[in-house]
Write an enzyme that holds these catalytic residues in place. Structure first.
Site, mmCIF file in Angstrom:
data_model
loop_
_atom_site.group_PDB
_atom_site.id
_atom_site.type_symbol
_atom_site.label_atom_id
_atom_site.label_comp_id
_atom_site.label_asym_id
_atom_site.label_seq_id
_atom_site.Cartn_x
_atom_site.Cartn_y
_atom_site.Cartn_z
ATOM 1 N N ASP A 67 15.841 -51.145 72.499
ATOM 2 C CA ASP A 67 15.041 -51.909 71.183
ATOM 3 C C ASP A 67 15.765 -51.652 70.098
ATOM 4 O O ASP A 67 16.495 -50.737 69.825
ATOM 5 C CB ASP A 67 13.718 -51.387 71.412
ATOM 6 N N ASN A 136 1.177 -43.887 73.144
ATOM 7 C CA ASN A 136 0.284 -44.675 73.443
ATOM 8 C C ASN A 136 0.780 -45.386 75.114
ATOM 9 O O ASN A 136 0.239 -45.942 75.519
ATOM 10 C CB ASN A 136 0.091 -45.861 72.879
ATOM 11 N N HIS A 138 3.848 -46.398 75.737
ATOM 12 C CA HIS A 138 4.838 -47.436 75.701
ATOM 13 C C HIS A 138 6.128 -47.046 76.259
ATOM 14 O O HIS A 138 6.570 -45.777 76.153
ATOM 15 C CB HIS A 138 4.924 -48.097 74.271
ATOM 16 N N GLU A 143 4.616 -52.457 74.000
ATOM 17 C CA GLU A 143 3.069 -51.975 73.492
ATOM 18 C C GLU A 143 1.975 -52.133 74.476
ATOM 19 O O GLU A 143 2.263 -53.016 75.233
ATOM 20 C CB GLU A 143 2.713 -52.255 72.160
HETATM 21 C C1 GLP Z 1 10.154 -44.954 70.042
HETATM 22 C C2 GLP Z 1 10.881 -45.564 71.022
HETATM 23 C C3 GLP Z 1 10.594 -45.510 72.343
HETATM 24 C C4 GLP Z 1 10.691 -43.880 72.564
HETATM 25 C C5 GLP Z 1 9.526 -43.368 71.714
HETATM 26 C C6 GLP Z 1 9.101 -42.075 72.038
HETATM 27 O O1 GLP Z 1 8.966 -45.711 69.915
HETATM 28 N N1 GLP Z 1 10.990 -47.330 70.691
HETATM 29 O O2 GLP Z 1 11.712 -46.155 73.189
HETATM 30 O O3 GLP Z 1 10.557 -43.758 73.859
HETATM 31 O O4 GLP Z 1 9.654 -43.668 70.430
HETATM 32 O O5 GLP Z 1 9.943 -41.178 70.936
HETATM 33 P P1 GLP Z 1 9.908 -39.710 70.870
HETATM 34 O O6 GLP Z 1 11.022 -39.205 71.816
HETATM 35 O O7 GLP Z 1 10.483 -39.341 69.488
HETATM 36 O O8 GLP Z 1 8.563 -39.139 71.168
#
Ligand code: GLP
Length: 244
Positions: A67, A136, A138, A143
């Site tokens: 993404d 959440n 995702h 989402e």
């Molecule tokens: C972002 C990314 C996700 C990732 C998520 C968790 O929203 N788009 O791909 O998995 O964060 O992030 P973290 O590992 O910093 O908790």
């Protein structure tokens, strides 16, 4: 589904890196699906360590990221392109032209989504997909919603995601409100999937993802259906799952 419980974040990074090590050793021209966020940083540090030790060669590896924020230039230090360049790509011998992320500045985002789908297809699909997990539920930026979006698409980020990700920005207002993400079908078509999850704050959602109802309201729950899905998570993140 395979669950590997690690004692802490560092061990999670080492074990996840070993899975990538095995993949690249067995198939030097692997297509890796990559992710951003804090959960996967330790894994990247370990891949760099293995590369520096002469044990890994990325010269034939190709990568596609999950993404990107819409509206951020790849040079902006909050963009996922910047994250990937600085936390992994510039430290290893992957060819820059073999690294792919959606273009968050494309004039026609609809066309960009289609182009990204075609790109994944032209690479022959993803061999090993890395995932983090949003608070959440995702995955990528898929989402919670009423349906599983199949293909690369534009998303309006949830308020909770904007809040969670604001820790990387000067303030919440600077977090882009939209992103472009690979869809659920593109993720599920990867031959293998590894998800890294750490910390007590992910414990409840991780239990839902791994053992709850499979629903687009918890996008990661679809992973229960993947034939080769490995979760590498620390004790804190698995606390609620262990109580089942
Ligand atoms: C972002 C990314 C996700 C990732 C998520 C968790 O929203 N788009 O791909 O998995 O964060 O992030 P973290 O590992 O910093 O908790």
């Amino acid at each position: 589904m395979r669950i590997i419980k690690t004692k802490d974040y560092n061990e999670m990074g080492r074990i996840a890196a070993n899975i990538f090590f095995a993949q690249i050793t067995q198939k030097p021209d692997s297509v890796l699906g990559l992710a951003t966020g804090s959960s996967v940083l330790g894994l990247y540090e370990n891949l760099i360590r293995l590369y520096n030790g002469g044990d890994l060669d990325f010269s034939r590896v190709k990568s596609v990221n999950l993404d990107e924020y819409i509206g951020l230039d790849g040079k902006s230090d909050q963009s996922y392109r910047y994250y990937m360049d600085n936390n992994l790509f510039k430290h290893i011998n992957i060819k820059p032209e073999n690294t792919h992320l959606p273009d968050g500045l494309a004039g026609d985002m609809g066309a960009e989504c289609k182009k990204y789908e075609k790109l994944i297809e032209s690479l022959g699909g993803v061999d090993l997909q890395l995932l983090g997990l949003g608070l959440n539920g995702h995955i990528g930026f898929n989402e919670p919603g009423d349906i599983f979006e199949k293909y690369t698409h534009i998303v309006d980020l949830e308020e909770s995601t904007i809040k969670a990700n604001s820790r990387f920005f000067a303030n919440e207002n600077e977090v882009p409100k939209q992103a472009v993400t690979m869809g659920i079908k593109s993720i599920m078509q990867a031959k293998k999937i590894v998800m890294c999850v750490n910390g007590e704050k992910k414990s409840k959602i991780l239990k839902e993802v791994l053992f709850g109802v499979i629903t687009p309201k918890v996008p990661g729950s679809i992973l229960q259906l993947h034939p080769d899905f490995t979760v590498v998570a620390d004790e804190e993140a698995l606390y609620e799952s262990d109580r089942l």
